[in-house]
Design a protein around this motif. Structure first.
Motif, mmCIF file in Angstrom:
data_model
loop_
_atom_site.group_PDB
_atom_site.id
_atom_site.type_symbol
_atom_site.label_atom_id
_atom_site.label_comp_id
_atom_site.label_asym_id
_atom_site.label_seq_id
_atom_site.Cartn_x
_atom_site.Cartn_y
_atom_site.Cartn_z
ATOM 1 N N ARG A 161 28.409 5.609 -17.359
ATOM 2 C CA ARG A 161 28.234 4.160 -17.453
ATOM 3 C C ARG A 161 29.232 3.554 -18.435
ATOM 4 O O ARG A 161 29.761 2.469 -18.213
ATOM 5 C CB ARG A 161 26.801 3.820 -17.867
ATOM 6 N N GLY A 174 17.337 0.540 -20.899
ATOM 7 C CA GLY A 174 18.211 -0.427 -21.553
ATOM 8 C C GLY A 174 18.390 -0.170 -23.029
ATOM 9 O O GLY A 174 18.384 0.965 -23.480
ATOM 10 N N HIS A 175 18.499 -1.269 -23.776
ATOM 11 C CA HIS A 175 18.913 -1.129 -25.165
ATOM 12 C C HIS A 175 17.883 -0.400 -26.014
ATOM 13 O O HIS A 175 18.207 0.136 -27.059
ATOM 14 C CB HIS A 175 19.148 -2.518 -25.754
ATOM 15 N N LEU A 210 27.500 0.401 -13.188
ATOM 16 C CA LEU A 210 27.254 -0.562 -14.260
ATOM 17 C C LEU A 210 25.804 -1.033 -14.281
ATOM 18 O O LEU A 210 25.301 -1.468 -15.305
ATOM 19 C CB LEU A 210 28.180 -1.781 -14.081
ATOM 20 N N VAL A 266 23.286 0.948 -13.555
ATOM 21 C CA VAL A 266 22.390 2.090 -13.760
ATOM 22 C C VAL A 266 21.508 1.832 -14.970
ATOM 23 O O VAL A 266 21.967 1.399 -16.013
ATOM 24 C CB VAL A 266 23.212 3.380 -13.990
ATOM 25 N N MET A 267 20.231 2.068 -14.799
ATOM 26 C CA MET A 267 19.285 1.936 -15.910
ATOM 27 C C MET A 267 19.231 3.273 -16.655
ATOM 28 O O MET A 267 19.069 4.316 -16.040
ATOM 29 C CB MET A 267 17.888 1.614 -15.372
ATOM 30 N N PHE A 308 26.764 -8.118 -18.739
ATOM 31 C CA PHE A 308 25.861 -7.412 -17.834
ATOM 32 C C PHE A 308 24.407 -7.596 -18.246
ATOM 33 O O PHE A 308 24.098 -7.796 -19.419
ATOM 34 C CB PHE A 308 26.188 -5.906 -17.838
ATOM 35 N N GLN A 309 23.542 -7.455 -17.266
ATOM 36 C CA GLN A 309 22.109 -7.575 -17.561
ATOM 37 C C GLN A 309 21.683 -6.516 -18.580
ATOM 38 O O GLN A 309 20.892 -6.793 -19.472
ATOM 39 C CB GLN A 309 21.306 -7.402 -16.266
ATOM 40 N N THR A 310 22.233 -5.305 -18.429
ATOM 41 C CA THR A 310 21.845 -4.218 -19.338
ATOM 42 C C THR A 310 22.859 -4.048 -20.467
ATOM 43 O O THR A 310 22.931 -2.995 -21.092
ATOM 44 C CB THR A 310 21.704 -2.900 -18.560
ATOM 45 N N PHE A 311 23.624 -5.069 -20.714
ATOM 46 C CA PHE A 311 24.553 -5.178 -21.852
ATOM 47 C C PHE A 311 25.749 -4.238 -21.750
ATOM 48 O O PHE A 311 26.865 -4.617 -22.035
ATOM 49 C CB PHE A 311 23.864 -4.957 -23.210
ATOM 50 N N ASN A 312 25.462 -2.970 -21.455
ATOM 51 C CA ASN A 312 26.518 -1.962 -21.375
ATOM 52 C C ASN A 312 27.402 -1.936 -22.618
ATOM 53 O O ASN A 312 28.631 -1.844 -22.528
ATOM 54 C CB ASN A 312 27.381 -2.166 -20.125
ATOM 55 N N THR A 328 32.055 0.778 -17.656
ATOM 56 C CA THR A 328 32.231 -0.444 -18.456
ATOM 57 C C THR A 328 33.687 -0.603 -18.876
ATOM 58 O O THR A 328 34.253 -1.708 -18.825
ATOM 59 C CB THR A 328 31.326 -0.390 -19.706
#
Lengths: 258, 804
Positions: free
Chosen positions: B701, B398-399, B800, B802-803, A113-117, B705
């Motif tokens: 989320r 994000g991360h 999936l 979702v920010m 995924f783009q946001t890794f998850n 996943t």
């Protein structure tokens, strides 16, 4: 029915696409996906016909809202079409039950995924183990360690996601996908959150997977990235407007710039 | 307006959460308002009831056994200097008697016959007819509590000692009998005395004392000086050659007890309601905080766009305000419901003609104020935290947003057994310990309240069981026969009891009131000592500590008495006791006694001496109490019947009746706990469900996943359930521990004033632990199951992406 394909449809829950690569073929016939957004009906995919052979490295490009992610979700059995059929690894997911589609995701496809998850509470090793566990693979710990080594993170096994850089997190996500052992890798904007150098690293890993026999589909809005793929499918307003080798020929990763 | 509109949309999108949290607060405020109102209700009900029945201000009682001609007392009252201060006055004839209720379940009990005037225009100590009608001549009204206790009908016929039958036309109670303490040595005795209110002439006829009275009751004008009137009456009676005592309204047991207990009881309920409200407030704080924290990023976007921080704070603060307003309104409704339940309970066991139970806005306002402040404060804290950071921090996605505790980092190298699905729950808890802890504390607070309430019930119940076991051992059918005075052990009355046809054997002894003096303070303690022949008596106390009664200078105390007096086994206690100097006179003397043991009865009043100590009381060879054991084919009732009417028997009470009476009395007291427990159980379930629901929302989320990797919903659910179990275990441990501490505190502090005569030990029953586990673990663990639909309906692609 071509040799190597399994009987498809509801009830074909025991998908095992890992046996050889004969099941990595992706077939979409007249796939349409429509959403109701308020009073407006939006057509995300409009009569898509697509066939992908095994061990292909395919890029799906197009502007925002053209249906790239929707297409990837159809192939990954995260979503079902409004009409048409989707057949992945010999299983028709478009008419499959929720359980069968889950089985397909468990044994045939894996996601990046783009946001890794990533799971923030699990270490890198555990996140990757999760992929192997989800796919019910034996000796998941060893597989996870091997997958992390494959993406160059053998030294970062016990780090939590927040202790890793964005590129490292995406490589953990790739390792998690690899650890499943599933033959189809679906990557949705895998470099979207990353800087150029890190993005290049990620592309290299993906290309290696395609070279090793996996079917890799990468969704990107970046045409430069698409140049490293064997095949580029361009979408616009839910339709495939072009499908073939990259314009100007396949590029080497080292030649890319964006 | 813009912010209000936005907030209204917020409310619509999460109305379930807002309403649920508001309900949590509402239960807290409702219980607080309900329990906090009882003191005012009781005081108002007492005032109204005593006033409605014209409870006397002064009472003139002739010495026992003396009577005077009718009108003599009225004339004496009219002759005092302050006669103008008297508002109303009435003569009565009050005599002891005995009643046989007749019928198949006939009981024989001591009785009091009150001859009085019915239907007076200026009544004093009027009888409230609860059921039936006023008595005609030759009829009576039977005291209602006795009838209820004995299960007698609203009208009927009873027989008095002379053998004459009298019809009672109804059930009722006079104000001085609202509460009956019973004769010395008997407890919880409202079923042990039959009071018959009869027309004066009928009473005179029944006891064969025509034209006589022995009692005068008066009410005074509002501006009268009661002390002056009391003194004048006493003087006037003496001048008239009448031996009489003049007592005040407050001297009546009913007035003293009904008013004295109010404040003690209220302190008890206040502590309990504060616990419930505190638990609700804590849980609401936690839940609102978590909802508002979810707006952190939106606040950051606002800051990045240059919106003033004060303005940005409005929207999340409105969440707290919504909860506060809905909670307050719902709390008003729940307060009325809980209040009604408590009011019904009060009405059921306080035999008052008038019950005043108006909604107590003042008490509710206190709770509502807290209910308003808590959610607003709960929303202010995360808003303040969110607005402190730089906008770039808040809007980061994000991360880069992921953060964990140092403990999580430290545990990275700890390998957990099992698959990652098994590891995930513990890892998730460890990942954000603060949040997990707050959730556990929120649920634990509700369990604390639950264990606190049920633990009180358990402790009371076990104490009662201990008392019952001690009373009932040897023979639950034994009958305690109180003699009217001291009789020689070989007297005819003792012999007659022993020879009664249904009596197998007797143990005669002495029962005396004494005062034990504390070792290290000026406090003293009234005890009822029983002198027992420890070697021969069929019933002797069980020794909880110590095992020997060594001669006449030793005493066996209850644990509570020993503790209150600062004594241990082996210590010496000074006992002030009566010593008989001749047949009519007693003097007080003080003697040291060695505490040789602690008996097992939790009731503080009871103490035991060896019968050899009787000579120290000047009572060697005398008895005033007889334990009568029924023959094998006889019951306690048979024993009572066979000794009924014997000259010298003051009362008889089967020992089983004592425990039944304690049970009934405690049941009434504990019924408040039961209502509270029901509210707290609802509170605990609501908090558990909400906390879990918010957790599921926060993890959606990750759940998406997991499903993207092909895990079925049941596996995802299992992970959620396991995580909930971990939090539930922590919450249950917190709740049970804190609940036990609360019960201990209640027993050690408040119970000593509310129920000073009973030594109640901390006891949390396995059933209470089981309920705590069910609420804290099972309910918390199963709460996610209610969210299975949400997991199934989850839009995986959207979730999936979702920010965070």
């Amino acid at each position: 029915m071509p040799e190597g394909e399994q009987a498809a449809g509801p009830g074909a829950a025991s998908v095992d696409a890992r046996v050889g690569h004969a099941g990595t073929r992706i077939d979409l016939d007249a796939v349409t996906k429509q959403y109701q957004v308020g009073a407006v009906e939006v057509t995300a995919l409009d009569g898509i016909n697509l066939h992908v052979d095994e061990a292909a490295f395919v890029a799906i490009v197009g502007p925002s809202g053209c249906g790239k992610t929707t297409l990837l979700n159809m192939i990954g059995a995260l979503d079902v079409p409004t009409s048409g059929t989707v057949r992945v690894a010999g299983v028709e997911s478009s008419g499959a039950s929720r359980r069968d589609r889950a089985a397909l995701r468990r044994h045939a496809v894996s996601f990046i995924f783009q946001t890794f998850n990533l799971f923030p509470g699990l270490t890198a090793l555990e996140n990757v183990r999760f992929g192997a566990d989800a796919a019910q693979r034996a000796d998941s710990s060893a597989l996870a360690e091997a997958a992390l080594a494959q993406v160059g993170l053998a030294e970062r096994l016990h780090h939590f996601p927040h202790q890793l850089s964005g590129g490292e997190q995406q490589r953990v996500a790739i390792a998690r996908a690899l650890a499943t052992g599933n033959p189809i890798l679906l990557a949705d904007e895998p470099t979207g959150e990353l800087d150029f150098r890190t993005g290049i690293q990620i592309l290299r890993v993906l290309e290696e997977q395609a070279r090793s026999g996996m079917t890799v589909l990468v969704v990107t809005h970046n045409r430069e990235i698409a140049r490293v793929a064997d095949r580029v499918i361009e979408l616009s307003s839910g339709r495939i407007v072009s499908d073939g080798a990259p314009v100007g020929g396949k590029a080497e990763i080292d030649d890319l710039q964006w | 307006m813009f912010w209000l509109r936005w907030s209204w949309r917020d409310l619509r999108s999460r109305w379930v959460a807002v309403v649920a949290i508001a309900l949590v607060l509402a239960i807290g405020t409702g219980v607080y308002a309900g329990l906090g109102s009882t003191a005012t209700w009781r005081r108002q009900s007492n005032d109204a009831s005593f006033s409605a029945l014209s409870m006397h201000d002064l009472r003139v009682s002739l010495s026992p056994g003396t009577f005077t001609e009718q009108d003599t007392l009225l004339d004496a009252a009219a002759a005092i200097a302050s006669a103008d201060s008297i508002d109303a006055v009435a003569e009565r004839l009050v005599t002891d008697n005995q009643v046989d209720t007749g019928g198949a379940d006939s009981v024989l009990v001591p009785a009091r016959l009150v001859g009085m005037t019915f239907g007076s225009e200026r009544p004093v100590d009027e009888v409230w007819i609860r059921d039936g009608t006023e008595p005609a001549q030759e009829e009576a009204v039977l005291e209602a509590k006795f009838a209820d206790d004995r299960g007698l009908p609203g009208t009927g016929v009873v027989t008095v000692a002379s053998g004459r039958s009298i019809t009672y036309s109804g059930l009722g109670v006079a104000p001085e009998d609202f509460f009956y303490e019973g004769p010395e040595g008997s407890i919880f005795a409202e079923g042990e005395l039959a009071i018959l209110y009869v027309p004066l002439a009928t009473a005179q006829d029944l006891v064969d004392r025509p034209g006589t009275v022995n009692d005068l009751v008066l009410t005074l004008e509002p501006d009268a000086d009661r002390d002056v009137v009391q003194a004048q009456l006493a003087s006037q009676m003496a001048d008239a050659g009448l031996s009489a005592t003049v007592s005040t309204r407050e001297d009546a047991d009913a007035v003293r007890v009904l008013y004295e207990d109010i404040d003690n009881d209220q302190r008890f309920w206040n502590a309990l309601s504060a616990l419930v409200l505190g638990a609700a407030a804590l849980a609401a704080f936690n839940l609102v905080t978590r909802i508002v924290e979810a707006q952190r990023r939106e606040l950051g976007i606002g800051m990045a766009l240059g919106v003033p921080r004060r303005q940005l704070a409005i929207r999340p603060l409105l969440v707290g305000l919504q909860v506060a307003v809905i909670g307050t309104i719902a709390g008003l409704g729940i307060g009325v419901l809980v209040g009604n339940a408590f009011a019904d309970l009060l009405e059921s066991f306080l035999p008052l003609p008038i019950h005043r139970t108006p909604f107590q806005f003042g008490v509710f306002a206190q709770a509502a104020a807290l209910g308003l402040v808590v959610p607003v404060a709960a929303s202010a804290v995360p808003v303040w935290r969110a607005l402190r950071v730089e906008p770039i921090e808040a809007i980061r996605t994000g991360h880069l947003t992921a953060k964990t505790s140092r403990l999580t980092d430290w545990t990275g190298r700890v390998t957990l057994p099992g698959s990652t699905m098994n590891q995930m729950p513990l890892r998730n808890v460890m990942r954000n310990l603060r949040r997990a802890f707050l959730t556990a504390v929120g649920v634990g607070a509700a369990i604390t309240a639950l264990v606190g309430v049920l633990g009180m019930l358990d402790s009371f119940q076990r104490t009662l069981d201990q008392a019952a076991d001690e009373f009932n051992k040897s023979d639950p059918d034994r009958v305690v026969v109180q003699l009217d005075t001291f009789h020689p052990a070989d007297s005819s009355i003792v012999t007659a009891i022993g020879d009664a046809p249904s009596v197998a054997h007797i143990d005669a002894g002495l029962r005396l009131p004494v005062t034990a003096l504390a070792v290290d303070s000026d406090d003293d303690l009234d005890l009822l000592v029983e002198l027992i022949d420890f070697d021969r008596a069929a019933w002797t106390p069980t020794f909880a500590q110590g095992d020997e009664v060594a001669g006449e200078n030793t005493i066996v105390l209850a644990r509570k008495a020993a503790d209150d007096l600062g004594l241990q086994v082996g210590d010496v206690v000074a006992v002030r006791h009566p010593v008989r100097v001749d047949a009519e006179r007693f003097v007080l003397s003080e003697t040291d006694h060695l505490v040789s043991g602690i008996h097992a009865n939790p009731i503080r009043t009871f103490a035991f001496l060896d019968v050899a100590a009787a000579d120290r009381f000047g009572l060697e060879g005398a008895v005033n109490v007889v334990q009568a054991y029924p023959a094998s084919d006889a019951s306690a009732a048979d024993v009572q019947r066979s000794i009924f009417g014997l000259d010298g028997v003051a009362s008889s009470q089967p020992i089983a009746r004592v425990t039944q009476a304690i049970d009934q009395a405690l049941d009434r007291f504990l019924s408040f706990f039961v209502v509270t427990a029901a509210a707290v159980l609802a509170l605990a379930l609501l908090i558990s469900f909400n906390a879990t629901r918010i957790t599921v929302e926060e993890r959606q989320r990750e759940h998406a996943t997991m499903q993207a990797f092909g895990l079925p919903v049941r596996t995802v659910l299992a992970v959620v359930v396991k995580e909930s179990v971990l939090v539930g275990v922590a919450a249950t441990a917190i709740g049970v521990g804190a609940g036990a501490i609360f019960v201990q505190w209640m027993l050690a502090s408040l119970a000593t004033t509310t129920l000073p005569d009973v030594g109640i030990g901390l006891y949390v029953a396995p059933s209470t632990i089981a309920i705590a586990v069910i609420v804290g673990i099972v309910a918390v663990a199963t709460a996610p199951l209610f969210l299975i639909g949400r997991l199934r309906r989850m839009n995986l692609p959207d979730t999936l992406r979702v920010m965070e």
